[in-house]
Write an enzyme that holds these catalytic residues in place. Structure first.
Site, PDB file in Angstrom:
ATOM      1  N   LYS A  45       0.811  -1.221   0.000  1.00 60.18           N
ATOM      2  CA  LYS A  45       0.000   0.000   0.000  1.00 60.18           C
ATOM      3  C   LYS A  45       0.842   1.267   0.000  1.00 60.18           C
ATOM      4  O   LYS A  45       0.324   2.377  -0.051  1.00 60.18           O
ATOM      5  CB  LYS A  45      -0.915   0.020   1.231  1.00 60.18           C
ATOM      6  CG  LYS A  45      -1.946  -1.092   1.244  1.00 60.18           C
ATOM      7  CD  LYS A  45      -2.782  -0.956   2.510  1.00 60.18           C
ATOM      8  CE  LYS A  45      -3.986  -1.784   2.508  1.00 60.18           C
ATOM      9  NZ  LYS A  45      -4.775  -1.638   3.749  1.00 60.18           N
ATOM     10  N   LYS A  47       2.338   2.795   2.337  1.00 59.81           N
ATOM     11  CA  LYS A  47       2.057   3.728   3.425  1.00 59.81           C
ATOM     12  C   LYS A  47       2.539   3.103   4.719  1.00 59.81           C
ATOM     13  O   LYS A  47       2.650   1.878   4.850  1.00 59.81           O
ATOM     14  CB  LYS A  47       0.558   4.066   3.503  1.00 59.81           C
ATOM     15  CG  LYS A  47      -0.403   2.934   3.840  1.00 59.81           C
ATOM     16  CD  LYS A  47      -1.850   3.455   3.853  1.00 59.81           C
ATOM     17  CE  LYS A  47      -2.878   2.402   4.187  1.00 59.81           C
ATOM     18  NZ  LYS A  47      -4.267   2.896   4.165  1.00 59.81           N
TER      19      LYS A  47
HETATM   20  N1  C2G Z   1     -13.833   3.638   6.056  1.00 53.51           N
HETATM   21  C1  C2G Z   1     -15.110   4.189   6.118  1.00 53.51           C
HETATM   22  N2  C2G Z   1     -15.254   5.499   6.406  1.00 53.51           N
HETATM   23  C2  C2G Z   1     -14.169   6.286   6.647  1.00 53.51           C
HETATM   24  C3  C2G Z   1     -12.871   5.726   6.605  1.00 53.51           C
HETATM   25  C4  C2G Z   1     -12.723   4.383   6.302  1.00 53.51           C
HETATM   26  O1  C2G Z   1     -16.111   3.482   5.899  1.00 53.51           O
HETATM   27  N3  C2G Z   1     -14.365   7.595   6.925  1.00 53.51           N
HETATM   28  C5  C2G Z   1     -13.711   2.207   5.727  1.00 53.51           C
HETATM   29  C6  C2G Z   1     -12.918   1.972   4.442  1.00 53.51           C
HETATM   30  O2  C2G Z   1     -13.765   2.130   3.305  1.00 53.51           O
HETATM   31  C7  C2G Z   1     -12.466   0.527   4.626  1.00 53.51           C
HETATM   32  C8  C2G Z   1     -12.287   0.411   6.149  1.00 53.51           C
HETATM   33  O3  C2G Z   1     -12.984   1.542   6.733  1.00 53.51           O
HETATM   34  O4  C2G Z   1     -13.507  -0.371   4.211  1.00 53.51           O
HETATM   35  C9  C2G Z   1     -10.836   0.462   6.560  1.00 53.51           C
HETATM   36  O5  C2G Z   1     -10.261   1.655   6.055  1.00 53.51           O
HETATM   37  P1  C2G Z   1      -8.664   1.682   5.773  1.00 53.51           P
HETATM   38  O6  C2G Z   1      -7.952   1.214   6.962  1.00 53.51           O
HETATM   39  O7  C2G Z   1      -8.358   3.001   5.156  1.00 53.51           O
HETATM   40  O8  C2G Z   1      -8.563   0.535   4.658  1.00 53.51           O
HETATM   41  P2  C2G Z   1      -7.753   0.607   3.281  1.00 53.51           P
HETATM   42  O9  C2G Z   1      -6.437   1.241   3.501  1.00 53.51           O
HETATM   43  O10 C2G Z   1      -8.681   1.143   2.284  1.00 53.51           O
HETATM   44  O11 C2G Z   1      -7.438  -0.958   3.018  1.00 53.51           O
HETATM   45  O12 C2G Z   1      -7.519  -5.107   0.725  1.00 53.51           O
HETATM   46  C10 C2G Z   1      -8.268  -3.953   1.076  1.00 53.51           C
HETATM   47  C11 C2G Z   1      -7.422  -2.959   1.833  1.00 53.51           C
HETATM   48  O13 C2G Z   1      -6.770  -3.577   2.918  1.00 53.51           O
HETATM   49  C12 C2G Z   1      -8.291  -1.803   2.330  1.00 53.51           C
END
Ligand code: C2G
Length: 134
Positions: A45, A47
């Site tokens: 990712k 990050k």
């Molecule tokens: N999320 C949300 N609302 C937000 C922030 C995040 O609904 N304001 C949801 C994201 O859409 C995701 C989950 O919370 O479904 C986790 O967010 P992240 O940790 O940012 O996940 P991400 O980096 O998108 O990783 O294989 C898939 C990846 O691992 C997803």
């Protein structure tokens, strides 16, 4: 028992994450969270999370909606996870809408839930930087 799975980094855990987890859990009886490892965050990712995998895992395990936390090490493990854990429903926030529809071919329901507006780990980090300037 209806089993649900979702994936993410869940760094600096916030109410947007909790809203997602609560709604995901409400779609079944058992929620698995595949949590991005530190290595996957860096290499997959591009990050770096503030909290380590173990720290993020312990936070998620304290949430009433979460039944099991497993490591997410690759983008490609989802099909195997669905088979290994007998998952009925795959859930992600709608920022991922359409990206994982191929999982339907595994007989898995795929659900994209509306993201919670105005909150994100990135937003938290920039707001904190701004506060330090004041
Ligand atoms: N999320 C949300 N609302 C937000 C922030 C995040 O609904 N304001 C949801 C994201 O859409 C995701 C989950 O919370 O479904 C986790 O967010 P992240 O940790 O940012 O996940 P991400 O980096 O998108 O990783 O294989 C898939 C990846 O691992 C997803």
């Amino acid at each position: 028992m209806k089993r649900v799975i979702t994936y993410g980094t869940f760094d600096l855990l916030h109410y947007g994450h909790i809203n997602l987890l609560r709604r995901a859990r409400s779609l079944g009886d058992y929620l698995i969270v595949a949590l991005s490892t530190d290595e996957f965050n860096l290499n997959g990712k591009h990050k770096k999370s503030y909290f380590s995998y173990e720290e993020r895992k312990s936070l998620l395990e304290a949430i009433r909606y979460v039944d099991l936390v497993i490591p997410e090490k690759t983008w490609e493990q989802k099909v195997l996870d669905i088979k290994e854990y007998h998952v009925d429903t795959f859930v992600m926030g709608d920022d991922w809408a359409g990206k994982f529809d191929f999982l339907k071919e595994e007989g898995c329901q795929v659900v994209y839930l509306p993201r919670t507006p105005e909150i994100s780990t990135t937003q938290i980090k920039s707001d904190l930087k701004e506060m330090q300037r004041c």
